[in-house]
Design an enzyme around this catalytic site. Sequence first.
Site, PDB file in Angstrom:
ATOM      1  N   ASP A 129       0.862  -1.184   0.000  1.00 20.06           N
ATOM      2  CA  ASP A 129       0.000   0.000   0.000  1.00 20.06           C
ATOM      3  C   ASP A 129       0.899   1.235   0.000  1.00 20.06           C
ATOM      4  OD1 ASP A 129       0.982   0.128   2.551  1.00 20.06           O
ATOM      5  OD2 ASP A 129      -0.948  -0.087   3.540  1.00 20.06           O
TER       6      ASP A 129
ATOM      7  N   GLY B  95      -0.298   5.755   3.003  1.00 24.41           N
ATOM      8  CA  GLY B  95      -1.240   6.827   3.321  1.00 24.41           C
ATOM      9  C   GLY B  95      -2.259   6.435   4.377  1.00 24.41           C
TER      10      GLY B  95
ATOM     11  N   ASP C 263      -2.449   8.344  -1.556  1.00 24.24           N
ATOM     12  CA  ASP C 263      -3.769   8.973  -1.544  1.00 24.24           C
ATOM     13  C   ASP C 263      -4.155   9.355  -0.129  1.00 24.24           C
ATOM     14  OD1 ASP C 263      -4.101   6.392  -0.520  1.00 24.24           O
ATOM     15  OD2 ASP C 263      -6.177   6.283  -1.187  1.00 24.24           O
TER      16      ASP C 263
ATOM     17  N   GLN D  73     -11.119   7.653  -5.027  1.00 25.30           N
ATOM     18  CA  GLN D  73     -11.698   8.106  -3.756  1.00 25.30           C
ATOM     19  C   GLN D  73     -12.977   8.886  -4.069  1.00 25.30           C
ATOM     20  OE1 GLN D  73     -10.880   7.352  -0.663  1.00 25.30           O
ATOM     21  NE2 GLN D  73      -8.854   6.425  -0.837  1.00 25.30           N
TER      22      GLN D  73
ATOM     23  N   ASP E   6      -8.422  -7.296  -0.308  1.00 23.87           N
ATOM     24  CA  ASP E   6      -7.572  -7.625   0.830  1.00 23.87           C
ATOM     25  C   ASP E   6      -8.311  -7.204   2.081  1.00 23.87           C
ATOM     26  OD1 ASP E   6      -7.007  -4.605   0.471  1.00 23.87           O
ATOM     27  OD2 ASP E   6      -6.104  -5.079   2.396  1.00 23.87           O
TER      28      ASP E   6
ATOM     29  N   CYS F  60     -14.654 -27.998   6.347  1.00 27.67           N
ATOM     30  CA  CYS F  60     -13.376 -27.415   5.918  1.00 27.67           C
ATOM     31  C   CYS F  60     -12.297 -28.492   5.836  1.00 27.67           C
ATOM     32  CB  CYS F  60     -12.963 -26.314   6.886  1.00 27.67           C
ATOM     33  SG  CYS F  60     -11.391 -25.524   6.496  1.00 27.67           S
TER      34      CYS F  60
ATOM     35  N   CYS G  91      -9.025 -27.788   5.748  1.00 25.81           N
ATOM     36  CA  CYS G  91      -7.714 -27.206   6.073  1.00 25.81           C
ATOM     37  C   CYS G  91      -6.977 -28.058   7.109  1.00 25.81           C
ATOM     38  CB  CYS G  91      -7.851 -25.755   6.532  1.00 25.81           C
ATOM     39  SG  CYS G  91      -8.173 -25.537   8.289  1.00 25.81           S
TER      40      CYS G  91
ATOM     41  N   CYS H  31      -8.580 -27.916  10.665  1.00 28.53           N
ATOM     42  CA  CYS H  31      -9.829 -28.673  10.821  1.00 28.53           C
ATOM     43  C   CYS H  31      -9.591 -30.175  10.672  1.00 28.53           C
ATOM     44  CB  CYS H  31     -10.865 -28.190   9.817  1.00 28.53           C
ATOM     45  SG  CYS H  31     -11.414 -26.508  10.169  1.00 28.53           S
TER      46      CYS H  31
ATOM     47  N   HIS I 243      -6.951 -21.400   9.790  1.00 32.02           N
ATOM     48  CA  HIS I 243      -8.305 -21.807   9.374  1.00 32.02           C
ATOM     49  C   HIS I 243      -9.028 -20.661   8.664  1.00 32.02           C
ATOM     50  CE1 HIS I 243     -12.384 -23.030   9.045  1.00 32.02           C
ATOM     51  NE2 HIS I 243     -12.704 -21.892   9.644  1.00 32.02           N
TER      52      HIS I 243
HETATM   53 ZN   LIG Z   1     -10.418 -25.170   8.565  1.00 29.40          ZN
END
Ligand SMILES: [Zn+2]
Length: 383
Positions: A92, A95, A146, A216, A293, A331, A333, A336, A362
């Site tokens: 970024d 700013g 900005d 903006q 993001d 899930c 992952c 999990c 997770h």
């Molecule tokens: Zn998970």
Amino acid sequence: MSLTFNILNQTDAGGRRAELILPHRTVQTPVFMPVGTAGTVKAVPQDILESLGAEIILGNTYHLYLRPGHEAINRMGGLHKFISWPRAMLTDSGGFQVFSLSALRKVTDEGVRFRSHLDGSSHFFTPEHSMDVQIALGADIAMAFDECTEYPAERTRAEESLRLTMAWAKRSLVHFRAHQQDVPWLHTLHEDRVPPVSILRPGSDAPSQSLFGIVQGGMYRDLRRESAERLVEMDFDGYAIGGLSVGEPRDLTMEMIAEVLPLLPPGKPRYVMGVGYPDEIEQYARMGVDMMDCVLPTRAARHGLLFTSEGRLNIKGKRYAEDQSPPDPACQCMVCHRYSRAYLRHLMHVGEALSATLNSIHNLAYYLGIMERVRASLHPQAS
Ligand SMILES: [Zn+2]
């Protein structure tokens, strides 16, 4: 050359399935980008981010400028090398943090003078300086300097803020174009352990950073339109919509995004900054937002809030004390797959560092999984 953006498919609703070719990675979009504030996505090691499928992460210019300093990072070969992240990165402009974290800000047309939130030391950021810092850090994508208009803002205040942001965008672009070849990896990218796959096609110019302009205009549709049109005239490599998710109701966020998207060039990536909740990122991706993001998945994780297919789960709850089920039964992952709600609750309860790590893994898996499904649905033939 900077980036290449190939749209593979577009839906009637505007959603785009594309690939964003950057010096360090070809990123499949729409993409969610985990936020790596001070050179780390908090509590999550880089190899795990890779295994979760993160293709691009953020670095925060303000934090890295203060510590360890962009010049030190530059001397060590740039941010990718310093933090050992071979894939794509975006920084970024600094700013947002200057305006949200630092004290005693004084904004003039020239730039903003502020005191560090760490030690009170005085610093002066101009668009040119923000570009120099971001070029020294060497992310694949840099952002124009900005001013993020706060919410709510009176019209006169939003107009004045926009005037400043547009002037700073132009100065950012001019300075960036004159120096974008100064990235720390320009001459070493070939030698990096991860080949810069796609960008170095035979006959192409050397790869370089890209710069995005930021729309903006507060919550005023006409100011948003004016901002978008003026930035498009300046011809950035991509366009972001900033100043959203700053406390406004969600339909207003939607309204601003819907107003701006049709004004942006279809062949360039579009990035909505700082959003959002799981259902929001899916919704915006389906409208044609390519990049997003947010600190939410990792910040919420550190506070014990898990996003799951069954809704939000506050792992601190006493009812999970002996709950042997995984955090999210749907899930796949690594958390999990292996750990129970009872264990995650225990780690949080006793203040173990592993708590932040497992919860964050997770939540990131959940966010990245949403985008993977959205991508598949935007271009079924490719999946
Ligand atoms: Zn998970």
